[in-house]
Motif scaffolding. Structure first.
Motif, PDB file in Angstrom:
ATOM      1  N   GLN A   1       0.870  -1.172   0.000  1.00 25.76           N
ATOM      2  CA  GLN A   1       0.000   0.000   0.000  1.00 25.76           C
ATOM      3  C   GLN A   1       0.908   1.222   0.000  1.00 25.76           C
ATOM      4  O   GLN A   1       1.762   1.375   0.873  1.00 25.76           O
ATOM      5  CB  GLN A   1      -0.914   0.011   1.214  1.00 25.76           C
ATOM      6  N   VAL A   2       0.739   2.095  -0.996  1.00 28.49           N
ATOM      7  CA  VAL A   2       1.556   3.309  -1.081  1.00 28.49           C
ATOM      8  C   VAL A   2       0.679   4.490  -1.479  1.00 28.49           C
ATOM      9  O   VAL A   2      -0.325   4.328  -2.174  1.00 28.49           O
ATOM     10  CB  VAL A   2       2.706   3.146  -2.097  1.00 28.49           C
ATOM     11  N   PRO A   3       1.042   5.696  -1.065  1.00 26.69           N
ATOM     12  CA  PRO A   3       0.303   6.895  -1.480  1.00 26.69           C
ATOM     13  C   PRO A   3       0.871   7.433  -2.796  1.00 26.69           C
ATOM     14  O   PRO A   3       1.863   6.915  -3.311  1.00 26.69           O
ATOM     15  CB  PRO A   3       0.569   7.878  -0.329  1.00 26.69           C
TER      16      PRO A   3
ATOM     17  N   ALA B   1       9.096  11.093   6.543  1.00 30.31           N
ATOM     18  CA  ALA B   1       8.855   9.711   6.968  1.00 30.31           C
ATOM     19  C   ALA B   1       8.248   8.892   5.843  1.00 30.31           C
ATOM     20  O   ALA B   1       8.581   7.716   5.653  1.00 30.31           O
ATOM     21  CB  ALA B   1       7.950   9.682   8.199  1.00 30.31           C
ATOM     22  N   THR B   2       7.350   9.521   5.076  1.00 30.31           N
ATOM     23  CA  THR B   2       6.746   8.832   3.932  1.00 30.31           C
ATOM     24  C   THR B   2       7.791   8.545   2.869  1.00 30.31           C
ATOM     25  O   THR B   2       7.805   7.452   2.274  1.00 30.31           O
ATOM     26  CB  THR B   2       5.599   9.680   3.354  1.00 30.31           C
ATOM     27  N   VAL B   3       8.676   9.499   2.613  1.00 24.93           N
ATOM     28  CA  VAL B   3       9.732   9.299   1.612  1.00 24.93           C
ATOM     29  C   VAL B   3      10.625   8.132   2.025  1.00 24.93           C
ATOM     30  O   VAL B   3      10.924   7.235   1.214  1.00 24.93           O
ATOM     31  CB  VAL B   3      10.560  10.581   1.437  1.00 24.93           C
ATOM     32  N   ARG B   4      11.049   8.126   3.284  1.00 29.26           N
ATOM     33  CA  ARG B   4      11.914   7.033   3.752  1.00 29.26           C
ATOM     34  C   ARG B   4      11.198   5.688   3.652  1.00 29.26           C
ATOM     35  O   ARG B   4      11.779   4.678   3.217  1.00 29.26           O
ATOM     36  CB  ARG B   4      12.337   7.286   5.202  1.00 29.26           C
ATOM     37  N   ALA B   5       9.924   5.666   4.047  1.00 29.09           N
ATOM     38  CA  ALA B   5       9.165   4.414   4.010  1.00 29.09           C
ATOM     39  C   ALA B   5       8.987   3.928   2.579  1.00 29.09           C
ATOM     40  O   ALA B   5       9.062   2.720   2.301  1.00 29.09           O
ATOM     41  CB  ALA B   5       7.809   4.616   4.673  1.00 29.09           C
ATOM     42  N   TYR B   6       8.731   4.860   1.659  1.00 29.51           N
ATOM     43  CA  TYR B   6       8.567   4.508   0.247  1.00 29.51           C
ATOM     44  C   TYR B   6       9.832   3.818  -0.268  1.00 29.51           C
ATOM     45  O   TYR B   6       9.779   2.768  -0.921  1.00 29.51           O
ATOM     46  CB  TYR B   6       8.297   5.769  -0.571  1.00 29.51           C
TER      47      TYR B   6
ATOM     48  N   PRO C   1       4.548   5.262  -7.695  1.00 27.90           N
ATOM     49  CA  PRO C   1       5.199   4.030  -7.230  1.00 27.90           C
ATOM     50  C   PRO C   1       6.342   3.590  -8.136  1.00 27.90           C
ATOM     51  O   PRO C   1       7.379   3.127  -7.658  1.00 27.90           O
ATOM     52  CB  PRO C   1       4.054   3.002  -7.234  1.00 27.90           C
ATOM     53  N   LEU C   2       6.164   3.757  -9.465  1.00 27.01           N
ATOM     54  CA  LEU C   2       7.217   3.370 -10.400  1.00 27.01           C
ATOM     55  C   LEU C   2       8.456   4.237 -10.245  1.00 27.01           C
ATOM     56  O   LEU C   2       9.578   3.777 -10.448  1.00 27.01           O
ATOM     57  CB  LEU C   2       6.697   3.459 -11.837  1.00 27.01           C
ATOM     58  N   PHE C   3       8.265   5.504  -9.908  1.00 24.50           N
ATOM     59  CA  PHE C   3       9.390   6.418  -9.698  1.00 24.50           C
ATOM     60  C   PHE C   3      10.326   5.864  -8.629  1.00 24.50           C
ATOM     61  O   PHE C   3      11.557   5.901  -8.772  1.00 24.50           O
ATOM     62  CB  PHE C   3       8.862   7.800  -9.295  1.00 24.50           C
TER      63      PHE C   3
ATOM     64  N   TYR D   1      -1.293   9.707   4.219  1.00 22.23           N
ATOM     65  CA  TYR D   1      -0.347   8.922   3.433  1.00 22.23           C
ATOM     66  C   TYR D   1       0.130   7.739   4.258  1.00 22.23           C
ATOM     67  O   TYR D   1       0.787   7.914   5.290  1.00 22.23           O
ATOM     68  CB  TYR D   1       0.869   9.759   3.040  1.00 22.23           C
ATOM     69  N   ALA D   2      -0.199   6.534   3.823  1.00 19.78           N
ATOM     70  CA  ALA D   2       0.234   5.325   4.520  1.00 19.78           C
ATOM     71  C   ALA D   2       1.076   4.475   3.587  1.00 19.78           C
ATOM     72  O   ALA D   2       0.738   4.302   2.409  1.00 19.78           O
ATOM     73  CB  ALA D   2      -0.963   4.522   5.004  1.00 19.78           C
ATOM     74  N   VAL D   3       2.170   3.945   4.112  1.00 21.55           N
ATOM     75  CA  VAL D   3       3.007   2.988   3.387  1.00 21.55           C
ATOM     76  C   VAL D   3       3.020   1.696   4.195  1.00 21.55           C
ATOM     77  O   VAL D   3       3.377   1.707   5.383  1.00 21.55           O
ATOM     78  CB  VAL D   3       4.443   3.508   3.201  1.00 21.55           C
ATOM     79  N   ALA D   4       2.628   0.616   3.570  1.00 18.08           N
ATOM     80  CA  ALA D   4       2.574  -0.674   4.266  1.00 18.08           C
ATOM     81  C   ALA D   4       3.004  -1.781   3.314  1.00 18.08           C
ATOM     82  O   ALA D   4       2.840  -1.664   2.088  1.00 18.08           O
ATOM     83  CB  ALA D   4       1.169  -0.961   4.789  1.00 18.08           C
ATOM     84  N   SER D   5       3.558  -2.848   3.872  1.00 20.57           N
ATOM     85  CA  SER D   5       3.966  -3.991   3.051  1.00 20.57           C
ATOM     86  C   SER D   5       3.434  -5.275   3.660  1.00 20.57           C
ATOM     87  O   SER D   5       3.245  -5.379   4.880  1.00 20.57           O
ATOM     88  CB  SER D   5       5.488  -4.058   2.935  1.00 20.57           C
TER      89      SER D   5
END
Length: 465
Positions: free
Chosen positions: A8-10, A29-34, A125-127, A260-264
């Motif tokens: 899950q990515v924003p 934090a979102t950048v690092r998580a991405y 996400p592709l970036f 903005y949530a980043v999850a795996s």
């Protein structure tokens, strides 16, 4: 299992430094998580990456899978036409997914593409992912969301997993989507108190890998919260069905009024306990059984009327031993039918047209099931998934202005002064919290322009079901 992991990515465009021009540091934090999530995704060396984007071609009743061999997009819409991203589509996967979906009666395919260029929900996400893929010969599948139920989105996810298995593709799935867009007063999308509640629920469920609970979030609640990511999570629920998961919530932020949530979710094996889609069906079966047991005579007439008409194409006879309030009184009534929490039909009368309230409900139920022009007529296979409610209307009373309305208490009837055009809106509808909004929607329903003179009437309802 061919599904290796899901994410899950924003997709905030400003997360790209050239576009953010420094503002991306406010979501560090979102950048690092991405970076962390996409690095681990690339380390899996996927053959195929399936991206579900709410900004790809979308239909209310169909999942669009992008056709062709390749696609490219730019960030021109965000002032940077020089930043472009291109991908090669996995043609065999697209063909197999379309075939599996057809076999399982899931409405998905490549017809009806509106915009071949990649959307920002796909490109962001592709970036990040492309930075880590290196020489991995990965191909891609892009899918839009739909207005269909959580259950149907999960079925699409099952089809994705089946296609990956059939082809032997090492596959990851990415759900691109933000959470609430209504976290901040004065924000571009307005503020809703449901926004923070929605994000709190979603992040808790993401952290736990609890896709059943994500599937059970009511669509109306999510819409009030102003989300754009829940549908993609519903697809992941199906893709990860019966998988043992290592779930991780990498980050959550909302400084711009958008969550903005980043999850795996890394697949570690098989777990029959995680049969999310089957659990959803069992939970809905139990809920509907409870509603059936608790329904009163009003709702029973509506359900019986629809079931009899759909099966026999004739009107049912009224049940015996109905209370006098149904057989000896007359009133307008609306019958609403929902399926998987979404409206499936609603028609009624604001003044009585039949000899009794019972007949009013019986006939209006058939109209809602078979003659609501917004929907196809209800079919027999749907009957056990339907939920009914009946609104009995008081006699309308004229009012002078919107000041005499409360959209939680009163419905409104808007009538053109010039002719017979009339629009009606029931009270206590999700997302309608001002009298002005209530009147505007009633105008739209009657095709009455905003500046045309109107008269107003209000009514109250007693809701059954």
């Amino acid at each position: 299992m061919s599904i290796l992991a899901a994410y899950q990515v924003p997709h905030p465009p400003l997360i790209i430094p050239a576009i953010g021009a420094g503002r991306e540091r406010e979501i560090a934090a979102t950048v690092r998580a991405y970076h962390e999530a996409m690095r681990t995704a690339a380390e899996l060396r996927p053959d195929t990456v399936v991206i579900i984007s709410p900004h790809a071609t979308a239909y209310d009743d169909f999942f669009h899978i992008s056709p062709g061999t390749s696609a490219e997009g730019t960030f021109a819409a965000f002032g940077h036409p020089g930043i472009s991203i291109g991908i090669e589509y996995d043609v065999d996967f697209v063909r197999t997914l379309s075939s599996v979906s057809a076999e399982r009666d899931v409405p998905a395919g490549t017809l009806g593409e509106k915009q071949p260029a990649l959307d920002h929900g796909t490109m962001i996400p592709l970036f990040f992912l492309s930075e880590y893929l290196g020489d991995v010969p990965t191909k891609f599948v892009r899918i839009g969301i739909s207005g269909l139920s959580a259950y149907t989105h999960a079925l699409l996810g099952q089809c994705i997993a089946a296609a990956a298995e059939r082809l032997g593709r090492r596959t990851i799935c990415i759900a691109s989507g933000d959470l609430s867009h209504r976290l901040m007063e004065g924000g571009a999308n307005g503020f809703a108190p449901e926004g923070a509640e929605f994000d709190e629920l979603c992040t808790a469920f993401l952290k736990a890998g609890d896709f059943l609970s994500l599937l059970q979030i009511p669509g109306s609640f999510a819409e009030t919260a102003g989300h754009c990511g829940l549908n993609g999570l519903w697809v992941l629920a199906g893709a990860l069905d019966r998988a043992a998961l290592d779930a991780k919530l990498h980050s959550y932020e909302g400084p711009f009024g958008v969550g903005y949530a980043v999850a795996s979710f890394t697949v570690t094996g098989r777990s029959e306990a995680n049969d999310f889609t089957a659990q959803l069906v069992r939970a809905e079966d139990a809920a509907i059984a409870g509603l059936r047991a608790a329904e009163d005579d009003y709702v029973r007439i509506a359900r019986m009327s629809v079931e009899h008409f759909v099966r026999t194409h004739s009107y049912a006879a009224l049940p015996h031993e109905l209370p006098q309030e149904l057989t000896e009184s007359r009133a307008g009534a609306f019958v609403s039918i929902k399926k998987y929490g979404k409206l499936r039909g609603c028609i009624g009368t604001f003044l009585p047209a039949q000899q009794s309230l019972a007949e009013e409900i019986l006939y209006n139920a058939v109209s809602a099931a078979a003659h609501d022009g917004r929907f196809d007529p209800i079919e027999e296979h749907e009957l056990n998934r339907l939920v009914y409610s009946v609104d009995v209307l008081s006699m309308p009373e004229p009012i002078e202005s919107a000041a005499q309305l409360d959209p939680k208490v009163y419905g409104v009837i808007v009538k053109s002064v010039a002719d017979n055009r009339r629009g009606l809106l029931l009270p206590d509808l999700a997302g309608i919290d001002t009298a002005e909004r209530q009147i505007a929607i009633a105008r739209e329903k009657a095709c009455i322009q905003p500046k045309e003179p109107i008269s107003l009437a209000r009514f109250s309802v007693k809701r059954h079901g």
